[in-house]
Design a protein around this motif. Structure first.
Motif, PDB file in Angstrom:
ATOM      1  N   THR A  75      -9.027  27.427  64.330  1.00 34.62           N
ATOM      2  CA  THR A  75     -10.322  27.143  63.708  1.00 34.62           C
ATOM      3  C   THR A  75     -10.174  26.942  62.204  1.00 34.62           C
ATOM      4  O   THR A  75     -10.782  26.030  61.632  1.00 34.62           O
ATOM      5  CB  THR A  75     -11.324  28.270  64.017  1.00 34.62           C
ATOM      6  OG1 THR A  75     -11.458  28.390  65.439  1.00 34.62           O
ATOM      7  CG2 THR A  75     -12.686  27.986  63.398  1.00 34.62           C
ATOM      8  N   ALA A  76      -9.367  27.766  61.559  1.00 32.82           N
ATOM      9  CA  ALA A  76      -9.147  27.616  60.116  1.00 32.82           C
ATOM     10  C   ALA A  76      -8.556  26.248  59.790  1.00 32.82           C
ATOM     11  O   ALA A  76      -8.995  25.586  58.836  1.00 32.82           O
ATOM     12  CB  ALA A  76      -8.237  28.733  59.601  1.00 32.82           C
ATOM     13  N   PHE A  77      -7.592  25.807  60.579  1.00 36.02           N
ATOM     14  CA  PHE A  77      -6.990  24.495  60.348  1.00 36.02           C
ATOM     15  C   PHE A  77      -8.018  23.386  60.570  1.00 36.02           C
ATOM     16  O   PHE A  77      -8.021  22.386  59.854  1.00 36.02           O
ATOM     17  CB  PHE A  77      -5.765  24.293  61.246  1.00 36.02           C
ATOM     18  CG  PHE A  77      -4.490  24.841  60.667  1.00 36.02           C
ATOM     19  CD1 PHE A  77      -3.396  24.015  60.456  1.00 36.02           C
ATOM     20  CD2 PHE A  77      -4.364  26.182  60.330  1.00 36.02           C
ATOM     21  CE1 PHE A  77      -2.213  24.511  59.920  1.00 36.02           C
ATOM     22  CE2 PHE A  77      -3.196  26.686  59.800  1.00 36.02           C
ATOM     23  CZ  PHE A  77      -2.115  25.855  59.591  1.00 36.02           C
ATOM     24  N   TRP A  78      -8.891  23.561  61.556  1.00 36.19           N
ATOM     25  CA  TRP A  78      -9.928  22.554  61.818  1.00 36.19           C
ATOM     26  C   TRP A  78     -10.930  22.509  60.662  1.00 36.19           C
ATOM     27  O   TRP A  78     -11.305  21.441  60.191  1.00 36.19           O
ATOM     28  CB  TRP A  78     -10.648  22.879  63.123  1.00 36.19           C
ATOM     29  CG  TRP A  78     -11.841  21.994  63.359  1.00 36.19           C
ATOM     30  CD1 TRP A  78     -13.150  22.339  63.290  1.00 36.19           C
ATOM     31  CD2 TRP A  78     -11.830  20.603  63.688  1.00 36.19           C
ATOM     32  NE1 TRP A  78     -13.949  21.262  63.557  1.00 36.19           N
ATOM     33  CE2 TRP A  78     -13.166  20.179  63.803  1.00 36.19           C
ATOM     34  CE3 TRP A  78     -10.818  19.674  63.897  1.00 36.19           C
ATOM     35  CZ2 TRP A  78     -13.517  18.872  64.121  1.00 36.19           C
ATOM     36  CZ3 TRP A  78     -11.165  18.375  64.206  1.00 36.19           C
ATOM     37  CH2 TRP A  78     -12.500  17.981  64.317  1.00 36.19           C
ATOM     38  N   VAL A  79     -11.342  23.681  60.190  1.00 34.64           N
ATOM     39  CA  VAL A  79     -12.325  23.750  59.110  1.00 34.64           C
ATOM     40  C   VAL A  79     -11.765  23.148  57.818  1.00 34.64           C
ATOM     41  O   VAL A  79     -12.459  22.424  57.110  1.00 34.64           O
ATOM     42  CB  VAL A  79     -12.788  25.216  58.895  1.00 34.64           C
ATOM     43  CG1 VAL A  79     -13.569  25.383  57.603  1.00 34.64           C
ATOM     44  CG2 VAL A  79     -13.620  25.682  60.077  1.00 34.64           C
TER      45      VAL A  79
END
Length: 140
Positions: free
Chosen positions: A95-99
Motif C-alpha cells: 500500500t505504501a508503494f502504491w500511495v
C-alpha cells in the motif's frame, strides 16, 4: 535436508505463492479501478497465496503428514494466525508503494518486498508454533 536445500526450497515456494498472489490481484484489478478493487485484489491475492503456501510448507518444508479435517483445520488456523502480523507487513509495504508511486509496477515491487520480509518471519513462527511436531529439526 541441508540448510541450503531448505532455503532454496522455501524460497522457490515463496516465489510460487507470490506469483499466484500477484496473478490473483491482477485478475481482480482487471475488473475495475479504485479503492474497493484495490482492497479486493489484495484480499484475493492474500487468500490464494495463503492456501498455496500452506499446502507446500506443510508437505515439503515441515513434512507434516497429519491428515483429516480436524488436523488440517487446526494447522491451517494456526498457520493463518501466524500470518496476521506478516500479512500486515505485506499489505503495509504494498500500500505504501502504491500511495507513493501510484503505478502497478511499484505496487508489485512493494508487494514482493513485503512478502519477502513476511515470509522470512513467518517461517520462524510456523516452525516454532504450527509445525513444531512435524519438522525435521524437531525430529532430530
Amino acid at each position: 535436508m541441508t540448510v541450503q536445500g531448505l532455503i532454496l526450497r522455501y524460497s522457490a515456494f515463496a516465489i510460487v505463492a507470490m506469483a499466484l498472489n500477484l496473478a490473483a490481484q491482477r485478475a481482480v484489478l482487471s475488473l475495475g479501478e479504485g479503492g474497493w478493487y484495490f482492497a479486493a485484489a489484495v484480499f484475493a491475492g492474500t487468500l490464494v497465496g495463503l492456501v498455496v503456501k500452506y499446502t507446500l510448507d506443510k508437505h515439503w518444508i515441515f513434512y507434516d503428514r497429519q491428515t483429516g479435517l480436524k488436523a488440517h483445520g487446526q494447522k491451517f488456523s494456526l498457520y493463518t494466525a501466524m500470518g496476521v502480523v506478516t500479512t500486515a507487513i505485506f499489505w503495509g509495504t504494498e500500500t505504501a508503494f502504491w500511495v507513493v508511486w501510484k503505478t502497478d509496477l511499484m505496487r508489485e515491487v512493494g508487494a514482493v518486498i513485503g512478502l519477502t520480509v513476511g515470509y522470512v518471519i513467518k517461517y520462524h513462527l510456523d516452525k516454532r508454533f504450527v509445525f513444531n511436531a512435524g519438522s525435521a529439526e524437531a525430529r532430530a
